[in-house]
Design a protein around this motif. Structure first.
Motif, mmCIF file in Angstrom:
data_model
loop_
_atom_site.group_PDB
_atom_site.id
_atom_site.type_symbol
_atom_site.label_atom_id
_atom_site.label_comp_id
_atom_site.label_asym_id
_atom_site.label_seq_id
_atom_site.Cartn_x
_atom_site.Cartn_y
_atom_site.Cartn_z
ATOM 1 N N HIS A 266 0.864 -1.188 0.000
ATOM 2 C CA HIS A 266 0.000 0.000 0.000
ATOM 3 C C HIS A 266 0.903 1.242 0.000
ATOM 4 O O HIS A 266 1.724 1.400 -0.896
ATOM 5 C CB HIS A 266 -0.901 -0.110 1.246
ATOM 6 C CG HIS A 266 -2.071 0.825 1.302
ATOM 7 N ND1 HIS A 266 -2.456 1.646 0.278
ATOM 8 C CD2 HIS A 266 -2.958 1.071 2.308
ATOM 9 C CE1 HIS A 266 -3.522 2.343 0.627
ATOM 10 N NE2 HIS A 266 -3.846 2.017 1.864
ATOM 11 N N LEU A 302 7.804 -5.792 -8.995
ATOM 12 C CA LEU A 302 8.213 -4.431 -9.331
ATOM 13 C C LEU A 302 7.419 -3.476 -8.464
ATOM 14 O O LEU A 302 6.197 -3.390 -8.596
ATOM 15 C CB LEU A 302 7.911 -4.119 -10.792
ATOM 16 C CG LEU A 302 8.856 -4.594 -11.873
ATOM 17 C CD1 LEU A 302 8.509 -3.902 -13.178
ATOM 18 C CD2 LEU A 302 10.316 -4.355 -11.509
ATOM 19 N N GLY A 304 5.768 -0.095 -7.190
ATOM 20 C CA GLY A 304 5.259 1.038 -7.981
ATOM 21 C C GLY A 304 4.572 0.583 -9.257
ATOM 22 O O GLY A 304 4.249 1.396 -10.124
ATOM 23 N N ARG A 308 -4.952 -2.812 -7.816
ATOM 24 C CA ARG A 308 -6.157 -3.632 -7.757
ATOM 25 C C ARG A 308 -7.261 -3.096 -8.683
ATOM 26 O O ARG A 308 -7.976 -3.855 -9.320
ATOM 27 C CB ARG A 308 -6.661 -3.697 -6.315
ATOM 28 C CG ARG A 308 -8.033 -4.320 -6.113
ATOM 29 C CD ARG A 308 -8.087 -5.785 -6.510
ATOM 30 N NE ARG A 308 -7.211 -6.633 -5.754
ATOM 31 C CZ ARG A 308 -7.436 -7.049 -4.497
ATOM 32 N NH1 ARG A 308 -8.526 -6.698 -3.868
ATOM 33 N NH2 ARG A 308 -6.580 -7.830 -3.892
HETATM 34 N N1 CMC Z 1 5.282 -6.985 -10.229
HETATM 35 C C1 CMC Z 1 5.192 -8.216 -10.813
HETATM 36 N N2 CMC Z 1 4.037 -8.907 -10.906
HETATM 37 C C2 CMC Z 1 2.932 -8.369 -10.393
HETATM 38 C C3 CMC Z 1 2.955 -7.094 -9.770
HETATM 39 C C4 CMC Z 1 4.176 -6.412 -9.708
HETATM 40 N N3 CMC Z 1 4.246 -5.200 -9.126
HETATM 41 N N4 CMC Z 1 1.708 -6.798 -9.342
HETATM 42 C C5 CMC Z 1 0.940 -7.852 -9.668
HETATM 43 N N5 CMC Z 1 1.668 -8.782 -10.305
HETATM 44 C C6 CMC Z 1 1.185 -10.044 -10.885
HETATM 45 C C7 CMC Z 1 0.919 -11.081 -9.791
HETATM 46 O O1 CMC Z 1 2.048 -11.859 -9.533
HETATM 47 C C8 CMC Z 1 -0.202 -11.859 -10.421
HETATM 48 O O2 CMC Z 1 0.349 -12.703 -11.391
HETATM 49 P P1 CMC Z 1 -0.289 -14.188 -11.653
HETATM 50 O O3 CMC Z 1 -1.661 -13.925 -12.220
HETATM 51 O O4 CMC Z 1 0.635 -14.827 -12.622
HETATM 52 O O5 CMC Z 1 -0.330 -14.867 -10.328
HETATM 53 C C9 CMC Z 1 -1.023 -10.797 -11.159
HETATM 54 O O6 CMC Z 1 -0.075 -9.766 -11.480
HETATM 55 C C10 CMC Z 1 -2.163 -10.200 -10.339
HETATM 56 O O7 CMC Z 1 -1.632 -9.745 -9.101
HETATM 57 P P2 CMC Z 1 -2.440 -9.688 -7.734
HETATM 58 O O8 CMC Z 1 -1.482 -9.744 -6.601
HETATM 59 O O9 CMC Z 1 -3.539 -10.713 -7.776
HETATM 60 O O10 CMC Z 1 -3.119 -8.250 -7.831
HETATM 61 P P3 CMC Z 1 -3.745 -7.435 -6.620
HETATM 62 O O11 CMC Z 1 -4.812 -6.606 -7.203
HETATM 63 O O12 CMC Z 1 -4.096 -8.348 -5.495
HETATM 64 O O13 CMC Z 1 -2.517 -6.533 -6.118
HETATM 65 C C11 CMC Z 1 -1.028 -4.738 -5.802
HETATM 66 C C12 CMC Z 1 -2.376 -5.175 -6.387
HETATM 67 C C13 CMC Z 1 -0.920 -3.206 -5.913
HETATM 68 C C14 CMC Z 1 -0.938 -5.102 -4.306
HETATM 69 C C15 CMC Z 1 0.099 -5.426 -6.584
HETATM 70 O O14 CMC Z 1 0.058 -5.045 -7.949
HETATM 71 C C16 CMC Z 1 1.487 -5.106 -6.000
HETATM 72 O O15 CMC Z 1 1.938 -5.811 -5.072
HETATM 73 N N6 CMC Z 1 2.202 -4.073 -6.561
HETATM 74 C C17 CMC Z 1 3.474 -3.657 -6.005
HETATM 75 C C18 CMC Z 1 3.260 -2.782 -4.763
HETATM 76 C C19 CMC Z 1 2.744 -1.400 -5.113
HETATM 77 O O16 CMC Z 1 3.262 -0.719 -5.991
HETATM 78 N N7 CMC Z 1 1.730 -0.953 -4.348
HETATM 79 C C20 CMC Z 1 1.161 0.407 -4.476
HETATM 80 C C21 CMC Z 1 -0.267 0.411 -4.925
HETATM 81 S S1 CMC Z 1 -0.811 2.050 -5.434
HETATM 82 C C22 CMC Z 1 -0.742 3.006 -4.011
HETATM 83 C C23 CMC Z 1 -1.666 2.566 -2.950
HETATM 84 O O17 CMC Z 1 -2.881 2.504 -3.190
HETATM 85 O O18 CMC Z 1 -1.201 2.315 -1.833
#
Ligand code: CMC
Length: 430
Positions: A266, A302, A304, A308
């Motif tokens: 987050h 990665l 940043g 979701r």
């Molecule tokens: N790098 C590599 N792969 C990723 C990433 C990433 N940053 N984010 C998602 N994926 C992949 C994940 O491994 C999964 O792949 P597969 O379908 O093969 O298993 C797919 O994409 C879907 O990921 P998810 O974890 O189910 O998606 P989510 O909606 O639960 O998570 C997230 C969203 C923001 C937590 C995630 O993208 C993440 O961990 N990003 C990095 C941390 C980040 O930048 N967070 C800031 C969010 S914006 C500011 C805020 O609101 O706080």
């Protein structure tokens, strides 16, 4: 909200009719509030991927179109033409203020920028090397001990005073956490400065030297505040609402939000992202990190990247990228190596099938750290700055919930998958 359509659920030969609610914009929602009573069934949705936990009039995100609206206004228009305190007014009260409303609001916030003097002793109880997020979580929670007279949530006037106090004092508290961590004396707020310039003053002024924040720098910071001000029912906002649903006081609720924001998935992502960009160090190492991000057996992601809700692009990231370019140009640092790595990483990732298929784009945290770093903030200050920007969003959402006569304590159900029907055995018999 009126139900214009009905969804029918068939289970074991039984038919259940469920109203389908229509919001102002966004997907319709099946109203399952009576499902358990009707059918003795729960729905299962860990992570709330398909569940709306409330209705709200504050913020709207269209994840497909990459659009973010505060009270109906696109965030990019606000970032370009407005300023943070005006946006605070909009989020809190629903409308943009006229001149006298704005003057009055700015006056009220400005008159609350100082903190109770005993709070300075409270700060001294923390270790010097404490993370500023740990400090501000504690100090925000402690505000209910310093400001007893604004903790009665049933009194709208007290709710209002608590809100103004938090918006006004968070920059002071965050700046104090920073000063404490670097061993410099606290700097009092200066009320003739605007919100962002005052924060910079409290962070970077030292008693022996003059300090005036460059206009471009305070404008870039103000834009960061606007872009982080609210983001509908994200994890920290939902935490604030859940804490508030029990009737907890507003300072306790916002402290809970700050604690939740800290996580790297987050608000902690901005700090994690800059550390990652520094670790990559040069463009020739990007391929290695992309490979790791794509490897399912490697937990590395990665930072940043991804969101979701946004599945096209994050509109905040676009503005942040432009702002990073502008501020580095202004500071004569256009060749900034971290920015070069970020630009190239973005380019390579966006051309990569893995990221394309999963709709992974840079989010707000990808470029914000570069700006904050250029301005002179250490990485552990990035998330506290996110927290001070988001405070108005948390408060607006909390106030909206408290004013709703139908609000119920938040209480998710579960699917129990543990052991059953066991009997206690004395320790010698186990
Ligand atoms: N790098 C590599 N792969 C990723 C990433 C990433 N940053 N984010 C998602 N994926 C992949 C994940 O491994 C999964 O792949 P597969 O379908 O093969 O298993 C797919 O994409 C879907 O990921 P998810 O974890 O189910 O998606 P989510 O909606 O639960 O998570 C997230 C969203 C923001 C937590 C995630 O993208 C993440 O961990 N990003 C990095 C941390 C980040 O930048 N967070 C800031 C969010 S914006 C500011 C805020 O609101 O706080």
């Amino acid at each position: 909200m009126n139900a214009e359509r009905i969804a029918t659920l068939h289970v074991d030969g039984q038919e259940y009719k469920l109203p389908v609610l229509k919001p102002a914009i966004g997907p319709d929602a099946i109203d399952i509030r009576k499902l358990y009573k009707m059918a003795n069934l729960f729905t299962f949705d860990p992570g709330f991927t398909s569940t709306a936990a409330c209705d709200s009039t504050i913020t709207f995100i269209d994840g497909e179109a990459g659009e973010l609206l505060y009270r109906g206004y696109p965030v990019d228009e606000l970032a370009e033409h407005s300023h943070f305190l005006e946006v605070c007014y909009l989020l809190l009260y629903g409308e943009l203020p006229n001149q006298s409303q704005l003057d009055d609001f700015e006056h009220r916030v400005t008159m609350h920028t100082m903190v109770h003097d005993q709070m300075t002793y409270f700060f001294r109880g923390f270790r010097r090397d404490a993370h500023p997020m740990a400090i501000i979580t504690g100090v925000m929670g402690a505000m209910s001990a310093f400001y007893h007279d604004s903790t009665d949530i049933a009194d709208p006037e007290q709710r209002e005073i608590a809100s103004i106090r938090m918006i006004a004092k968070l920059p002071t508290i965050v700046a104090m956490a920073f000063k404490y961590s670097i061993g410099q004396p606290f700097v009092f707020p200066k009320n003739n400065l605007n919100y962002a310039a005052n924060f910079l003053h409290m962070c970077f002024k030292v008693p022996t030297e003059k300090f005036t924040a460059a206009k471009a720098v305070s404008r870039a910071l103000d834009r960061i505040f606007i872009l982080h001000a609210d983001h509908e029912q994200n994890a920290s906002t939902s935490t604030v609402r859940l804490a508030g649903s029990s009737g907890a006081n507003p300072f306790a609720c916002i402290a809970a939000g700050i604690a939740c924001l800290w996580g790297p998935a987050h608000g902690g992502a901005n700090e994690a992202c800059l550390l990652m960009l520094r670790e990559i160090g040069s463009v020739d190492r990007i391929a290695e990190f992309i490979r790791r991000a794509k490897d399912p057996s490697d937990p590395f992601r990665l930072m940043g990247f991804g969101h979701r809700v946004y599945k096209n692009f994050d509109p905040r990231a676009k503005i942040m990228k432009q702002s990073a370019d502008e501020i580095l140009h202004e500071l004569g640092d256009s060749d900034n190596s971290t920015l070069q790595v970020a630009r190239e990483l973005e380019r390579i990732a966006l051309e990569d099938e893995y990221f394309q298929e999963r709709c992974l784009y840079p989010n707000v945290d990808f470029y914000s750290g570069i700006i904050l770093d250029a301005v002179g903030f250490p990485t552990d200050m990035f998330t506290p700055i996110f927290a001070l920007s988001r405070t108005v969003g948390w408060i607006s959402q909390w106030k909206e919930m408290i004013a709703d006569p139908d609000v119920k304590i938040g209480r998710p159900r579960q699917m129990y998958v543990g052991k059953r029907n066991r009997h206690y055995q004395p320790v010698k018999a186990r």
